[in-house]
Design an enzyme around this catalytic site. Structure first.
Site, PDB file in Angstrom:
ATOM      1  N   PHE A 131      -5.048   4.164  14.788  1.00 46.16           N
ATOM      2  CA  PHE A 131      -5.416   5.181  13.798  1.00 46.16           C
ATOM      3  C   PHE A 131      -6.609   4.668  13.004  1.00 46.16           C
ATOM      4  O   PHE A 131      -6.792   3.456  12.861  1.00 46.16           O
ATOM      5  CB  PHE A 131      -4.246   5.457  12.853  1.00 46.16           C
ATOM      6  CG  PHE A 131      -3.234   6.413  13.432  1.00 46.16           C
ATOM      7  CD1 PHE A 131      -3.211   7.734  13.040  1.00 46.16           C
ATOM      8  CD2 PHE A 131      -2.326   5.989  14.392  1.00 46.16           C
ATOM      9  CE1 PHE A 131      -2.298   8.622  13.584  1.00 46.16           C
ATOM     10  CE2 PHE A 131      -1.404   6.857  14.941  1.00 46.16           C
ATOM     11  CZ  PHE A 131      -1.383   8.182  14.532  1.00 46.16           C
ATOM     12  N   ASN A 144       0.842  -1.197   0.000  1.00 44.77           N
ATOM     13  CA  ASN A 144       0.000   0.000   0.000  1.00 44.77           C
ATOM     14  C   ASN A 144       0.877   1.246   0.000  1.00 44.77           C
ATOM     15  O   ASN A 144       2.096   1.151   0.066  1.00 44.77           O
ATOM     16  CB  ASN A 144      -0.980  -0.015   1.185  1.00 44.77           C
ATOM     17  CG  ASN A 144      -0.255   0.008   2.513  1.00 44.77           C
ATOM     18  OD1 ASN A 144       0.418   0.977   2.854  1.00 44.77           O
ATOM     19  ND2 ASN A 144      -0.371  -1.086   3.263  1.00 44.77           N
ATOM     20  N   PRO A 194      -3.801 -11.204  11.010  1.00 45.44           N
ATOM     21  CA  PRO A 194      -4.195 -10.895  12.388  1.00 45.44           C
ATOM     22  C   PRO A 194      -4.295  -9.382  12.580  1.00 45.44           C
ATOM     23  O   PRO A 194      -3.578  -8.623  11.927  1.00 45.44           O
ATOM     24  CB  PRO A 194      -3.040 -11.470  13.226  1.00 45.44           C
ATOM     25  CG  PRO A 194      -1.882 -11.575  12.290  1.00 45.44           C
ATOM     26  CD  PRO A 194      -2.462 -11.796  10.919  1.00 45.44           C
ATOM     27  N   LYS A 252     -12.365  -2.565  18.593  1.00 45.03           N
ATOM     28  CA  LYS A 252     -11.011  -3.067  18.858  1.00 45.03           C
ATOM     29  C   LYS A 252     -10.662  -3.004  20.342  1.00 45.03           C
ATOM     30  O   LYS A 252      -9.611  -3.492  20.746  1.00 45.03           O
ATOM     31  CB  LYS A 252      -9.983  -2.266  18.051  1.00 45.03           C
ATOM     32  CG  LYS A 252     -10.195  -2.376  16.543  1.00 45.03           C
ATOM     33  CD  LYS A 252      -8.923  -2.089  15.782  1.00 45.03           C
ATOM     34  CE  LYS A 252      -9.193  -2.083  14.284  1.00 45.03           C
ATOM     35  NZ  LYS A 252      -8.048  -2.504  13.500  1.00 45.03           N
ATOM     36  N   ASP A 298      -4.819  -5.976   5.340  1.00 44.13           N
ATOM     37  CA  ASP A 298      -5.877  -6.756   5.986  1.00 44.13           C
ATOM     38  C   ASP A 298      -5.849  -8.210   5.530  1.00 44.13           C
ATOM     39  O   ASP A 298      -6.240  -9.104   6.265  1.00 44.13           O
ATOM     40  CB  ASP A 298      -7.244  -6.143   5.657  1.00 44.13           C
ATOM     41  CG  ASP A 298      -7.410  -4.781   6.316  1.00 44.13           C
ATOM     42  OD1 ASP A 298      -6.919  -4.629   7.458  1.00 44.13           O
ATOM     43  OD2 ASP A 298      -7.991  -3.869   5.695  1.00 44.13           O
ATOM     44  N   LYS A 336       7.975 -17.638  -9.819  1.00 47.42           N
ATOM     45  CA  LYS A 336       7.315 -16.458 -10.367  1.00 47.42           C
ATOM     46  C   LYS A 336       6.050 -16.881 -11.132  1.00 47.42           C
ATOM     47  O   LYS A 336       6.111 -17.800 -11.959  1.00 47.42           O
ATOM     48  CB  LYS A 336       8.295 -15.737 -11.305  1.00 47.42           C
ATOM     49  CG  LYS A 336       7.795 -14.407 -11.789  1.00 47.42           C
ATOM     50  CD  LYS A 336       8.838 -13.712 -12.640  1.00 47.42           C
ATOM     51  CE  LYS A 336       8.199 -12.533 -13.342  1.00 47.42           C
ATOM     52  NZ  LYS A 336       9.010 -12.043 -14.440  1.00 47.42           N
ATOM     53  N   LYS A 355     -14.910   2.018  15.710  1.00 43.65           N
ATOM     54  CA  LYS A 355     -13.629   1.274  15.658  1.00 43.65           C
ATOM     55  C   LYS A 355     -13.005   1.165  17.045  1.00 43.65           C
ATOM     56  O   LYS A 355     -12.458   0.138  17.419  1.00 43.65           O
ATOM     57  CB  LYS A 355     -12.670   1.980  14.686  1.00 43.65           C
ATOM     58  CG  LYS A 355     -11.412   1.177  14.415  1.00 43.65           C
ATOM     59  CD  LYS A 355     -10.720   1.618  13.156  1.00 43.65           C
ATOM     60  CE  LYS A 355     -11.576   1.345  11.933  1.00 43.65           C
ATOM     61  NZ  LYS A 355     -10.924   1.661  10.683  1.00 43.65           N
TER      62      LYS A 355
HETATM   63  O1  C5P Z   1      -9.368  -1.786  10.999  1.00 40.76           O
HETATM   64  P1  C5P Z   1      -8.446  -0.739  10.469  1.00 40.76           P
HETATM   65  O2  C5P Z   1      -7.395  -1.284   9.552  1.00 40.76           O
HETATM   66  O3  C5P Z   1      -9.127   0.455   9.871  1.00 40.76           O
HETATM   67  O4  C5P Z   1      -7.706  -0.181  11.785  1.00 40.76           O
HETATM   68  C1  C5P Z   1      -6.656   0.705  11.715  1.00 40.76           C
HETATM   69  C2  C5P Z   1      -5.836   0.627  12.961  1.00 40.76           C
HETATM   70  O5  C5P Z   1      -5.574  -0.729  13.317  1.00 40.76           O
HETATM   71  C3  C5P Z   1      -4.478   1.245  12.757  1.00 40.76           C
HETATM   72  O6  C5P Z   1      -4.060   1.748  14.008  1.00 40.76           O
HETATM   73  C4  C5P Z   1      -3.626   0.053  12.327  1.00 40.76           C
HETATM   74  O7  C5P Z   1      -2.252   0.258  12.613  1.00 40.76           O
HETATM   75  C5  C5P Z   1      -4.208  -1.051  13.159  1.00 40.76           C
HETATM   76  N1  C5P Z   1      -4.170  -2.384  12.507  1.00 40.76           N
HETATM   77  C6  C5P Z   1      -3.359  -3.365  13.029  1.00 40.76           C
HETATM   78  N2  C5P Z   1      -3.342  -4.613  12.452  1.00 40.76           N
HETATM   79  C7  C5P Z   1      -4.111  -4.875  11.384  1.00 40.76           C
HETATM   80  C8  C5P Z   1      -4.946  -3.881  10.835  1.00 40.76           C
HETATM   81  C9  C5P Z   1      -4.939  -2.630  11.425  1.00 40.76           C
HETATM   82  O8  C5P Z   1      -2.643  -3.115  14.012  1.00 40.76           O
HETATM   83  N3  C5P Z   1      -4.083  -6.092  10.842  1.00 40.76           N
END
Ligand code: C5P
Length: 414
Positions: free
Chosen positions: A324, A211, A306, A342, A280, A290, A338
């Site tokens: 964030f 990304n 995870p 979380k 994600d 390849k 969120k």
């Molecule tokens: O669920 P989302 O990706 O929008 O959440 C963003 C927050 O969760 C950010 O702080 C990101 O660093 C953290 N995050 C994480 N591990 C993941 C996905 C997101 O620590 N697999």
């Protein structure tokens, strides 16, 4: 009063022309109230006499590794390493950087740098070609990744007649940097773990899913936390940024590696700030060879990664957790959801879209915590990070010291 009053500074001097500036540095350190023990390399004694630095520091200058009188007199090299509150090497030559990067202990100064647990600060001084050489670049990167702080060098006229980067910072600048280290900050004594940057999820040996995260926000947060006095570990995905001074960096590539690096350290930190843009999903399995473009369509099977932040928040004794949230719409509602989903203490939410968020210099944040919110208006990420750290520090202290916030119910509880 200077923050250096009664601090024990071990000042290393290595053999470069800038060694003459060590005399002024010792004078300034003493005037600030610091105790100064000078240790010179053999090369340094060719540029400035030990007698000068002894007279200014008020202590015998040390040079030899095998100094029988000193070793027997209670100031052996281990005692000296323990004595220091901070080690500053000024000037630090290219050779000294190389020896420190290798972990060598072939004279008293390098032995002390290896044997001491005190913070190590280096003020490099050398010819611009030596500073730019890939060997020096690699040594500097390695030292910084271990948490060594580099002060300078500055750009300008060099003693060799060339111009460019390589000039040692002036003694007054070094004094200010050292004073900054000892100034009490809002996160003094606090251990902070930060994630930053993108992750890369391999598809095959040459391709990955990634990304656009530049890592700038996370790096700015790590730097701001270090400036506020915290001991900071930065778990970083691949980015093109230098490790902030005084920060220990662990470089990872995939979300699984980031998860492992964080979980191994999360139990030992007070505050966890997840600023990484973690993928994600990852390909179920990376192809061993390849992938060839023979088929007209390619379907990738992706599995969930995870959630690092949620896993840290779920620990039996979690640190103060900050996440964030990058949203394109309905910022506050999504950020609140969120935070609850979380189970984290604070969410720093920002709008993403044209000119804001990823890969930009500026950002703006809405901080959501239990029972309140705070808006940090648009600003460069470095300034925003300092404000964010102050808000986090205040919320962390309020949780740790509930009595101070007037929360009577929490008083006297275990
Ligand atoms: O669920 P989302 O990706 O929008 O959440 C963003 C927050 O969760 C950010 O702080 C990101 O660093 C953290 N995050 C994480 N591990 C993941 C996905 C997101 O620590 N697999």
């Amino acid at each position: 009063m200077s923050s250096l009053a009664n601090k024990r500074v071990l000042l290393g001097v290595s053999g470069g022309i800038a060694a003459y500036k060590a005399a002024e540095l010792v004078r300034l350190l003493r005037a600030a109230g610091a105790e100064v023990q000078v240790v010179m390399t053999r090369g340094a004694t060719r540029f400035i006499t030990p007698l000068t630095l002894q007279a200014l520091s008020g202590r015998p200058v040390r040079e030899a590794l095998f100094d029988e009188a000193a070793e027997a007199g209670g100031m052996d090299h281990i005692s000296l390493a323990r004595w220091a509150d901070v080690l500053l090497v000024a000037p630090a030559t290219a050779d000294l950087l190389a020896r420190l990067a290798q972990g060598r202990a072939d004279d008293l100064l390098t032995t002390l740098c290896l044997a001491s647990r005190a913070p190590l600060l280096l003020a490099p001084a050398m010819n611009v070609a030596m500073w730019d050489h890939p060997a020096t670049r690699a040594n500097v990167a390695l030292l910084e990744s271990r948490g060594v702080a580099l002060l300078g060098p500055a750009e300008g006229e060099l003693a060799c007649g060339e111009a460019g980067a390589g000039r040692m910072l002036e003694p007054a600048e070094l004094l200010a940097a050292l004073e900054g280290r000892f100034r009490r900050g809002s996160l003094d004594g606090c251990r902070v773990l930060v994630t930053a940057g993108p992750t890369r999820e391999p598809l095959d040996p040459v391709r990955y899913l990634g990304n656009r995260s530049s890592g700038r926000m996370g790096y700015a947060v790590a730097e701001a936390a270090a400036l506020a006095g915290a001991r900071v570990t930065l778990v970083s995905g691949p980015v093109a940024l230098a490790c902030p001074p005084g920060v220990e960096r662990v470089v990872v590539e995939t979300a699984a590696e980031m998860h492992a690096a964080v979980m191994a350290r999360a139990g030992d930190c007070d505050i966890f700030i997840a600023a990484a843009a973690v993928a994600d999903y990852r390909p179920q399995a990376a192809a061993a060879q390849k992938i060839k473009k023979s088929a007209p369509r390619l379907t990738l099977d992706l599995v969930r990664n995870p959630d690092i932040l949620a896993d840290v928040a779920r620990l039996p004794r979690p640190p103060f957790t900050v996440g964030f949230a990058a949203e394109t719409d309905d910022l506050e509602r999504h950020a609140r959801a969120k935070r609850m989903a979380k189970g984290v203490d604070m969410i720093a939410a920002n709008r993403v879209g044209p000119g804001l968020g990823f890969d930009t210099e500026d950002n703006e944040l809405l901080l959501i915590r239990e029972g309140g919110s705070e808006r940090l208006p648009r600003a460069p990420k470095t300034r925003l990070a300092r404000q964010l750290i102050e808000s986090i520090a205040a919320a962390w202290r309020a949780r740790r010291e509930p009595a101070a916030t007037g929360d009577d119910h929490a008083q006297g509880t275990a």
